[in-house]
Write an enzyme that holds these catalytic residues in place. Structure first.
Site, mmCIF file in Angstrom:
data_model
loop_
_atom_site.group_PDB
_atom_site.id
_atom_site.type_symbol
_atom_site.label_atom_id
_atom_site.label_comp_id
_atom_site.label_asym_id
_atom_site.label_seq_id
_atom_site.Cartn_x
_atom_site.Cartn_y
_atom_site.Cartn_z
ATOM 1 N N LYS A 1 0.614 -1.343 -0.418
ATOM 2 C CA LYS A 1 0.366 -0.209 -0.028
ATOM 3 C C LYS A 1 0.953 1.174 0.050
ATOM 4 O O LYS A 1 0.512 2.245 -0.478
ATOM 5 C CB LYS A 1 -1.090 0.096 1.043
ATOM 6 C CG LYS A 1 -2.224 -1.169 1.003
ATOM 7 C CD LYS A 1 -3.067 -0.947 1.987
ATOM 8 C CE LYS A 1 -3.587 -2.115 1.548
ATOM 9 N NZ LYS A 1 -5.139 -2.382 3.196
ATOM 10 N N ASP B 1 -9.861 2.692 1.771
ATOM 11 C CA ASP B 1 -10.573 1.813 3.553
ATOM 12 C C ASP B 1 -10.988 2.358 5.011
ATOM 13 O O ASP B 1 -11.642 2.481 5.127
ATOM 14 C CB ASP B 1 -8.339 1.055 4.531
ATOM 15 C CG ASP B 1 -7.689 -0.175 3.371
ATOM 16 O OD1 ASP B 1 -8.819 -0.990 2.159
ATOM 17 O OD2 ASP B 1 -6.998 -0.449 3.387
ATOM 18 N N GLY C 1 -4.030 -2.522 17.374
ATOM 19 C CA GLY C 1 -3.247 -2.931 16.342
ATOM 20 C C GLY C 1 -2.907 -1.338 15.830
ATOM 21 O O GLY C 1 -2.661 -0.197 15.962
ATOM 22 N N ALA C 2 -1.088 -1.536 14.837
ATOM 23 C CA ALA C 2 -0.261 -0.260 14.538
ATOM 24 C C ALA C 2 -0.245 -0.594 12.686
ATOM 25 O O ALA C 2 1.011 -0.031 12.511
ATOM 26 C CB ALA C 2 0.295 0.051 15.478
ATOM 27 N N ASN D 1 -0.732 -2.140 20.571
ATOM 28 C CA ASN D 1 -0.135 -2.621 19.781
ATOM 29 C C ASN D 1 1.151 -3.026 20.491
ATOM 30 O O ASN D 1 1.393 -3.223 21.817
ATOM 31 C CB ASN D 1 0.574 -2.217 18.892
ATOM 32 C CG ASN D 1 0.127 -2.767 17.787
ATOM 33 O OD1 ASN D 1 0.570 -3.923 16.885
ATOM 34 N ND2 ASN D 1 2.285 -2.665 16.924
ATOM 35 N N ARG D 2 1.430 -5.207 19.744
ATOM 36 C CA ARG D 2 1.888 -5.619 20.460
ATOM 37 C C ARG D 2 3.089 -5.101 19.956
ATOM 38 O O ARG D 2 4.462 -5.453 21.701
ATOM 39 C CB ARG D 2 2.399 -7.056 19.556
ATOM 40 C CG ARG D 2 3.187 -7.588 20.193
ATOM 41 C CD ARG D 2 2.777 -9.271 19.145
ATOM 42 N NE ARG D 2 3.204 -8.964 17.433
ATOM 43 C CZ ARG D 2 4.231 -9.877 16.449
ATOM 44 N NH1 ARG D 2 3.178 -11.188 17.104
ATOM 45 N NH2 ARG D 2 3.400 -9.817 15.650
ATOM 46 N N THR D 3 4.151 -4.091 19.056
ATOM 47 C CA THR D 3 5.548 -3.678 19.405
ATOM 48 C C THR D 3 5.353 -2.469 19.716
ATOM 49 O O THR D 3 4.780 -1.926 18.834
ATOM 50 C CB THR D 3 5.418 -4.372 18.271
ATOM 51 O OG1 THR D 3 6.071 -5.149 17.017
ATOM 52 C CG2 THR D 3 7.107 -3.265 17.665
HETATM 53 P P1 NAP Z 1 -0.135 -5.280 9.313
HETATM 54 O O1 NAP Z 1 0.482 -3.870 8.368
HETATM 55 O O2 NAP Z 1 0.911 -6.346 8.883
HETATM 56 O O3 NAP Z 1 -0.468 -4.958 11.033
HETATM 57 C C1 NAP Z 1 -0.302 -6.056 11.405
HETATM 58 C C2 NAP Z 1 -0.977 -5.717 12.993
HETATM 59 O O4 NAP Z 1 -1.573 -6.606 13.805
HETATM 60 C C3 NAP Z 1 0.308 -5.179 13.274
HETATM 61 O O5 NAP Z 1 -0.748 -4.238 14.126
HETATM 62 C C4 NAP Z 1 0.550 -6.651 14.573
HETATM 63 O O6 NAP Z 1 1.288 -6.304 15.742
HETATM 64 C C5 NAP Z 1 -0.268 -7.450 14.432
HETATM 65 N N1 NAP Z 1 -0.385 -8.459 15.268
HETATM 66 C C6 NAP Z 1 -0.045 -9.169 14.017
HETATM 67 N N2 NAP Z 1 -0.534 -10.528 14.380
HETATM 68 C C7 NAP Z 1 -0.133 -10.249 15.721
HETATM 69 C C8 NAP Z 1 -0.616 -11.481 16.795
HETATM 70 N N3 NAP Z 1 -0.609 -12.366 16.945
HETATM 71 N N4 NAP Z 1 -0.053 -11.105 18.218
HETATM 72 C C9 NAP Z 1 -0.041 -9.153 18.629
HETATM 73 N N5 NAP Z 1 -0.680 -8.452 17.715
HETATM 74 C C10 NAP Z 1 -0.198 -8.609 16.421
HETATM 75 O O7 NAP Z 1 -1.451 -5.916 8.272
HETATM 76 P P2 NAP Z 1 -2.576 -4.646 8.453
HETATM 77 O O8 NAP Z 1 -3.100 -4.151 6.555
HETATM 78 O O9 NAP Z 1 -3.121 -3.997 9.297
HETATM 79 O O10 NAP Z 1 -3.625 -5.727 8.214
HETATM 80 C C11 NAP Z 1 -4.531 -6.421 9.598
HETATM 81 C C12 NAP Z 1 -6.203 -6.932 9.532
HETATM 82 O O11 NAP Z 1 -6.604 -6.440 8.945
HETATM 83 C C13 NAP Z 1 -5.590 -8.331 8.600
HETATM 84 O O12 NAP Z 1 -5.394 -9.307 9.053
HETATM 85 C C14 NAP Z 1 -7.233 -8.345 8.481
HETATM 86 O O13 NAP Z 1 -7.713 -9.279 8.461
HETATM 87 C C15 NAP Z 1 -7.723 -6.482 8.390
HETATM 88 N N6 NAP Z 1 -8.177 -5.736 7.038
HETATM 89 C C16 NAP Z 1 -9.528 -5.961 6.860
HETATM 90 C C17 NAP Z 1 -9.790 -4.956 5.849
HETATM 91 C C18 NAP Z 1 -11.516 -4.757 6.220
HETATM 92 O O14 NAP Z 1 -11.851 -4.547 4.654
HETATM 93 N N7 NAP Z 1 -12.638 -5.636 6.607
HETATM 94 C C19 NAP Z 1 -8.802 -4.620 5.133
HETATM 95 C C20 NAP Z 1 -7.990 -4.342 4.905
HETATM 96 C C21 NAP Z 1 -7.541 -4.870 6.062
HETATM 97 P P3 NAP Z 1 2.922 -6.128 15.189
HETATM 98 O O15 NAP Z 1 3.201 -4.580 14.804
HETATM 99 O O16 NAP Z 1 3.458 -6.440 16.357
HETATM 100 O O17 NAP Z 1 3.532 -6.645 14.612
#
Ligand code: NAP
Length: 517
Positions: free
Chosen positions: A307, A347, A375-376, A398-400
């Protein structure tokens, strides 16, 4: 017309009969009989299989293949036996026989096949070259060599793509010589060539009856080709779209957009575009697309991890960046209009609209609302940008912690680690992590004992539509909001950007729920 060819790979005659019936049932337009899978292969057995095809699929043209083990064949049959089977197939009335170009250069083999083929007016020869390791050194030279072996041959050139950028040599070849040849890339990065082959006028593309009967890596099922990838309506004018990401194999966006294109009667196709690697690979991919206007790509959805690459790319090409995407620093949509690019982020408005319509408030209702964002990452960033713009009081967990701190500093809000969720106080709690997403459906980002009935709970995870987090919150009496609604809203906004038309939200919901079954 480009045939949708379904290969059958039977070990015995009864198995062949079953597979032929199954190939007809899935809508095969051309049947490939892979005789090399027959355990006790003989000329007589091959005859029986051709007879079975004539009996159970009398309307379908037939290719008979007895693939050499060294070119992806199933068993180590001798050259002599394979040549006898193919010459017998010619005499038994096959419409096409497929032999490896390398083997056809042997005088002994060529003279037998050539003799059989020249005796039969209606048969055509397919001369094939496979590379299961990588690209051919010069695919153009190989094509010319095959094409000029003798008149009327159908060249079949197949190689494994390690990266989607490996597909462009193949697409160039198809663009120039597509009519009357078979050419596509194997493996997941090569998937798009199997479908675009029809737009570029290839002779045939191959699809299996089901995953168990696939005869090559990355071969889709006939049902996927027809139901998801609109095989029946593709033609030279079809405009292309796709979701760029890694991974994308399980993305629901192709089903969603193609379902809506279909319903709206638009000559458009939406593909999964697996772009592994980072910014350089992303840039090379989009450069490759834009330098080939005959592909008719008109737009992209963009997902993890590209993105930010998307917005930077559009800026580097002096394109237009929507102010919201600029504020978020990431784009999930690129629209291509001739040579002009535009970047958007759907989004953020999708998430905010989903929340306001569920809570029955307008954007002003966020003013001073205490909101916990867990989440971050990319989605958190888009949602925090929107919420802080609407003057909500946001705290990011956030975890981190360092990542939460960075995001909080940028959007002037608070932050904490996940341990602090035990002191959770918020009117709205939003999960922006992947916790609870399929297949880890028994995980939840917040222990239920930290929730209470006065909280509204929104999970951005949309697969499953109701996560454990939402189930537990609902049981406590919380108002719950599903990520499925946000996903539909962001896709509907993209559909509008791609087509200028309003998407049918109900079709999108039905398509998604069906795809998740
Ligand atoms: P991303 O940029 O990779 O961020 C992932 C986030 O999840 C980070 O904050 C990460 O923490 C945290 N995380 C991942 N695994 C974890 C765990 N086991 N324990 C604790 N924290 C954890 O991903 P993103 O693009 O933000 O997407 C996140 C989620 O949003 C997707 O999985 C999806 O289900 C959802 N999403 C929904 C839509 C929708 O339209 N509904 C659209 C896009 C995404 P760290 O920083 O510590 O790694």
């Amino acid at each position: 017309m480009t045939y949708l060819a379904v290969p059958i790979a039977p070990k015995s005659v009864p198995e062949a009969q079953e597979q032929i019936k199954a190939a007809v049932a899935v809508g095969s337009e051309l049947l490939e009989l892979r005789t090399d899978f027959l355990v006790h292969l003989s000329v007589d057995l091959a005859w029986q299989i051709i007879d079975a095809a004539r009996q159970y699929a009398p309307h379908l043209p037939i290719i008979v293949t007895c693939r050499d083990y060294h070119q992806g064949g199933a068993l180590r049959h001798s050259n002599q036996l394979r040549t006898d089977v193919l010459t017998a197939a010619v005499r038994a009335g096959a419409d096409y026989v497929d032999i490896e170009y390398g083997n056809y250069q042997s005088v002994a083999i060529r003279s037998k096949i050539f003799l059989a083929v020249t005796d039969e007016a209606n048969i055509r020869l397919i001369l094939s070259a496979h590379n299961f390791q990588t690209k051919f050194k010069s695919i153009r030279r190989l094509h010319n060599e095959i094409r000029y072996v003798q008149s009327g041959v159908i060249p079949k050139i197949i190689y494994s793509a390690h990266h989607i950028n490996d597909c462009f040599d193949m697409l160039d070849l198809l663009h120039e010589f597509g009519n009357g040849m078979i050419a596509f890339c194997m493996d997941e990065p090569g998937f798009i060539t199997r479908i675009i082959a029809r737009k570029l006028g290839a002779f045939a593309s191959f699809a299996c009856i089901n995953e168990k009967t696939a005869t090559a890596p990355g071969q889709p099922t006939a049902a996927q080709m027809k139901n998801v990838y609109r095989w029946g309506s593709l033609n030279a004018q079809t405009e292309l779209y796709g979701v760029i990401g890694s991974p994308v194999a399980h993305s629901l966006s192709p089903a969603l957009h193609n379902g809506c294109f279909n319903e709206a009667g638009l000559n458009k196709l939406f593909l999964p575009l697996l772009v592994t690697g980072g910014r350089q690979e992303f840039n090379t991919f989009v450069d490759n697309i834009l330098s080939r206007p005959w592909l008719d790509f008109r737009g992209f959805s963009v997902t993890i991890p590209h993105k930010e690459n998307a917005i930077e790319y559009v800026k580097s090409k002096k394109g237009t960046v929507d102010p919201l995407a600029e504020r978020i620093g990431a784009a999930n949509t690129i629209v291509i209009n001739g040579t002009q690019l535009s970047a958007y982020n759907t989004d953020c408005p999708a998430a905010l609209d989903t929340i306001t319509s569920s809570l029955g408030i307008d954007r002003a209702g966020f003013n001073k609302m205490p909101v916990a964002v867990i989440g971050a990452g990319g989605v958190a960033r888009a949602i925090v940008a929107g919420l802080t713009d609407a003057k909500a009081k946001v705290i990011i967990y956030n975890r981190t912690v360092e990542r939460a701190k960075k995001l909080a500093r940028e959007f002037k809000c608070d932050y904490a680690g996940l341990d602090d969720l035990k002191k959770l106080k918020a009117q709205l709690v939003i999960n922006c992590t992947s916790i609870g997403m399929h297949p880890h459906v028994n995980a939840t980002p917040v222990d239920e004992k930290f929730l209470n009935k006065d909280m509204a709970v929104f999970d951005t995870v949309y697969n499953p539509a109701e996560t454990l987090f939402l189930k537990q919150a609902k049981a406590l009496g919380c108002k719950t909001i599903s990520g499925l609604d946000m996903f539909i809203n962001q896709a509907a906004a993209q559909f509008k950007l791609f087509t200028g038309q309003t998407a049918n939200i109900e079709t999108m919901r039905k398509t998604l729920l069906n795809a998740q079954k």
